[in-house]
Design a protein around this motif. Structure first.
Motif, short mmCIF file in Angstrom:
data_model
loop_
_atom_site.label_atom_id
_atom_site.label_comp_id
_atom_site.label_asym_id
_atom_site.label_seq_id
_atom_site.Cartn_x
_atom_site.Cartn_y
_atom_site.Cartn_z
N SER B 113 0.86 -1.20 0.00
CA SER B 113 0.00 0.00 0.00
C SER B 113 0.88 1.23 0.00
CB SER B 113 -0.88 0.08 1.25
OG SER B 113 -1.53 -1.10 1.47
N PHE B 249 -4.59 -6.27 -4.47
CA PHE B 249 -4.64 -4.84 -4.83
C PHE B 249 -5.47 -4.60 -6.09
CE2 PHE B 249 -1.33 -4.24 -1.74
CZ PHE B 249 -1.65 -3.00 -1.23
N GLN B 252 -8.58 -3.66 -4.88
CA GLN B 252 -8.58 -2.52 -3.96
C GLN B 252 -8.06 -1.24 -4.62
OE1 GLN B 252 -9.71 -2.54 -0.95
NE2 GLN B 252 -9.79 -4.67 -0.32
N THR B 256 -7.08 2.34 -2.63
CA THR B 256 -5.67 2.75 -2.66
C THR B 256 -5.57 4.17 -3.24
OG1 THR B 256 -5.13 0.46 -3.17
CG2 THR B 256 -3.36 2.05 -3.44
N SER B 260 -4.52 7.55 -1.20
CA SER B 260 -3.33 8.27 -1.65
C SER B 260 -3.68 9.75 -1.89
CB SER B 260 -2.78 7.68 -2.94
OG SER B 260 -2.51 6.32 -2.75
N ILE B 304 -4.73 -0.64 4.02
CA ILE B 304 -4.44 0.10 2.78
C ILE B 304 -4.70 1.60 2.99
CG2 ILE B 304 -5.25 0.50 0.40
CD1 ILE B 304 -5.74 -2.57 0.27
N ALA B 308 -1.30 3.62 2.57
CA ALA B 308 -1.19 4.34 1.28
C ALA B 308 -1.16 5.83 1.54
CB ALA B 308 -2.37 3.99 0.38
#
Lengths: 161, 510
Positions: B113, B249, B252, B256, B260, B304, B308
């Motif tokens: 992440s 991922f 996801q 993510t 971010s 995450i 992230a």
């Protein structure tokens, strides 16, 4: 009884008064807003306003707490010294280390400083003294070598050290 | 050769890559020790970069930050104790996942992440930093002052319980920034005849004192300097297939990306860093999730969100640092200090004057992300053991390194005294609940704020220009709005923090 919520604002007010007095001695007052003294004076005045807000807010909070039966207690000098014993000892040791840096040289001074500090912070240091001494010598000599020979930073030296 | 090619050549030199790998390792080690912050890791790494060329030095410091952001993951998941303030929310789902018998998965999800968070943030950095810097080139002193004012008011976002204390701390920084020669007329102020103060306080000892030294003094107040009772099980299985992680991922992508973006946004705000971003991203993901009730029970989504975002913060932080010279948080203030040591002044002109360096920063950001994944994946078993090092050995060694770093800036003992003075000041402020990040923001922005204010008035004594020039007016209004918003939301935050505390307790009890 000593209370940090009273001592700190008082100390800060004293500091601000001193700073304002100093700012007032900066030449060029006639230049007004563009003079060298204007900005620091403005900063000091705003700080004093914030400090008053902080103190008033704290007094209000204390009154509210008192209404709920919570009484703020200060500490006696001996209690304060006991609570901050390690901080005070470490700070004084570090000051002595800095004072002696040029007299003893970086290597010897740092080794002594690290050993004394570890002894101050560790309960059972007597059993591990040889290990502590070896660790601190290796650490100091490594750091000294990296800075002096690899990074070309000259560190204080005195005699052999 | 163009700037990008030269920057590639500089960063991809073997010795730079090796030093970056050392930097990442040092960052992970520091991040893995609960109580030690990423800022402290950068403070300790700084003196080692003095002898390096600017590009290598900055690349190493960025590696330390990347490693530090990811290192906090280890104790958060395995011990339920956040390694750094940036990984508080990692505990919410990381620790329950480990308790469920999936330590490998928890660590792998967290690590990757962070990697993806950094990649997304890196793209944002490349996109927005030059754009903003170009825009700022058009600014006159009125706009620059308004920008600094906006930067200062963002203190409101990190002021914690008391806005007045946060703003007061920021003004302490502004006042200390007045020491030395004034930036317009060259008049000495508050120097008391000391030659050492003619240039003002050196930025680095102040920074190390405020953030690292004061933190160490505060650590001494804790009674658990002796070896901790909490130990990580050495036989724990931390392996998890990379393919399975990447497949996870695939499902996801959205969380993510959103986490971010939250990290980047928080990073861009001056003085706000990973400690805010991870909690905010966790909150956003939980609220937008189809199954918010599963958060806190050990699901990958929670890890995450936290990891992230806290890694993406670094990219966000660098945007105002590079384009305006305003640090995104304490860690980038350290990076900024590292640049200043090499005589480089971040700000709008940096992109014009130092294109190679700026490109090298972009490239090393991605290289640091790759090294972070590789090194943590390979050395995870070793990094787990770092937690066993007793604090009574670490604190003296770090104190000695702080003193050494301050001395090495100018080879003068005076700077070590500055370190001690500001370390003591930071400690006193800290134990009285004054936030420290605003002090640094004040010290950094102070000279620029004052110089632009006075230059504007020297051009025209008409103060109304600050409000009639559109950009300046908008920035000043935004600054005032951020203070108003902070006042209104302070109560909400308090309430949310109490809920978070309850969730943390609940997570530990699972």
């Amino acid at each position: 009884m000593l209370r940090s919520d009273r001592i700190l604002p008082a100390a800060l007010f004293a500091f601000l008064a001193f700073a304002y007095y100093q700012a007032d001695t900066i030449p060029g007052k006639e230049k007004g807003l563009i003079g060298a003294a204007f900005f620091p004076k403005m900063v000091i005045i705003i700080m004093a306003i914030f400090l008053i807000i902080i103190v008033l807010g704290d007094l209000k909070k204390e009154k509210k707490e008192a209404g709920q039966g919570i009484v703020r207690k200060g500490v006696t000098l001996s209690e304060g010294l006991k609570r901050y014993r390690k901080v005070i000892l470490v700070f004084i040791t570090t000051c002595i280390y800095v004072v002696l840096l040029q007299q003893l040289g970086y290597v010897l001074d740092t080794i002594l400083y690290l050993i004394i500090l570890t002894m101050l912070l560790m309960d059972n240091w007597k059993e591990k003294l040889p290990f502590i001494i070896c660790l601190m010598i290796i650490f100091t000599v490594s750091i000294y070598s990296i800075f002096t020979y690899l990074l070309q930073v000259s560190l204080p030296s005195a005699g052999l050290f | 050769m163009d700037a990008l090619t030269i920057a590639f050549k500089e960063v991809f030199q073997i010795h730079t890559l090796l030093l970056m790998a050392v930097g990442v390792t040092a960052g992970i080690v520091t991040g893995a020790i609960p109580g030690f912050t990423i800022t402290m890791a950068v403070a300790l790494a700084l003196p080692f970069t003095f002898g390096m060329d600017p590009i290598t030095g900055v690349a190493v410091l960025m590696s330390v930050v990347a490693g530090g952001a990811s290192g906090g993951l280890i104790p958060s998941c395995l011990l339920g104790i956040p390694g750094t303030p940036s990984s508080i929310a990692t505990v919410f789902d990381g620790y329950p996942m480990v308790k469920k018998g999936e330590p490998g998965k928890a660590l792998a999800v967290g690590l990757w992440s962070g990697f993806f968070g950094m990649l997304i943030a890196g793209a944002a950095l490349i996109l927005f930093a030059p754009l903003l810097a170009n825009w700022a080139l058009e600014f006159g002193p009125w706009e620059m002052f308004a920008l600094m004012f906006f930067g200062m008011t963002s203190i409101a976002s990190v002021a914690g319980d008391s806005l007045a204390k946060g703003l007061f701390a920021g003004f302490i920084g502004l006042l200390f920034a007045c020491v030395g020669m004034d930036p317009v007329l060259g008049q000495y102020r508050f120097t008391f005849g000391w030659v050492q103060l003619y240039g003002g306080f050196n930025f680095l000892p102040v920074l190390v004192g405020i953030f690292a030294f004061s933190q160490l003094l505060e650590d001494l107040l804790k009674s658990d300097l002796q070896p901790r009772d909490l130990k990580i099980d050495k036989d724990i299985d931390v392996g998890f297939p990379i393919i399975s992680t990447l497949k996870l991922f695939g499902k996801q992508k959205m969380s993510t990306f959103v986490s971010s973006l939250v990290g980047i946004f928080v990073g861009v705000l001056p003085a706000a860093g990973g400690s805010i971003a991870n909690i905010m991203a966790y909150d956003v993901c939980k609220k937008t999730s189809k199954h918010p009730e599963l958060y806190g029970t050990g699901i990958p989504d929670g890890i995450i969100a936290a990891e992230a975002s806290n890694n993406a913060v670094m990219g966000g932080d660098l945007i105002p640092t590079l384009s305006f010279g305003i640090p995104g948080d304490a860690t980038t203030a350290m990076l900024l200090g590292g640049l200043m040591i090499h005589g480089i002044q971040p700000g709008p002109m940096l992109m014009v004057n130092q294109p190679v360096l700026v490109n090298a920063v972009f490239i090393s950001f991605f290289v640091a992300a790759i090294l972070m994944v590789l090194i943590q994946q390979v050395g995870l078993r070793l990094f787990i053991k770092v937690n066993d090092i007793p604090q009574h050995y670490l604190i003296p060694l770090i104190l000695a390194l702080c003193c050494l770093g301050s001395y090495a800036v100018n080879n003068r003992i005076f700077d070590v005294w500055v370190l001690l003075g500001f370390g003591f000041l930071g400690f006193i402020l800290k134990i009285n609940d004054y936030p420290l990040a605003p002090v640094i923001l004040g010290i950094i922005l102070g000279p620029m704020m004052e110089a632009n204010f006075r230059r504007a008035l020297m051009t025209s004594m008409d103060i109304s220009l600050f409000f009639t020039r559109p950009i300046s007016c908008v920035l000043i209004l935004l600054g005032l709005a951020s203070i108003a918003y902070a006042l209104v939301s302070a109560q909400k935050v308090k309430k949310r923090e109490m809920e978070m505390e309850r969730e943390l307790e609940a997570a530990k009890n699972i």
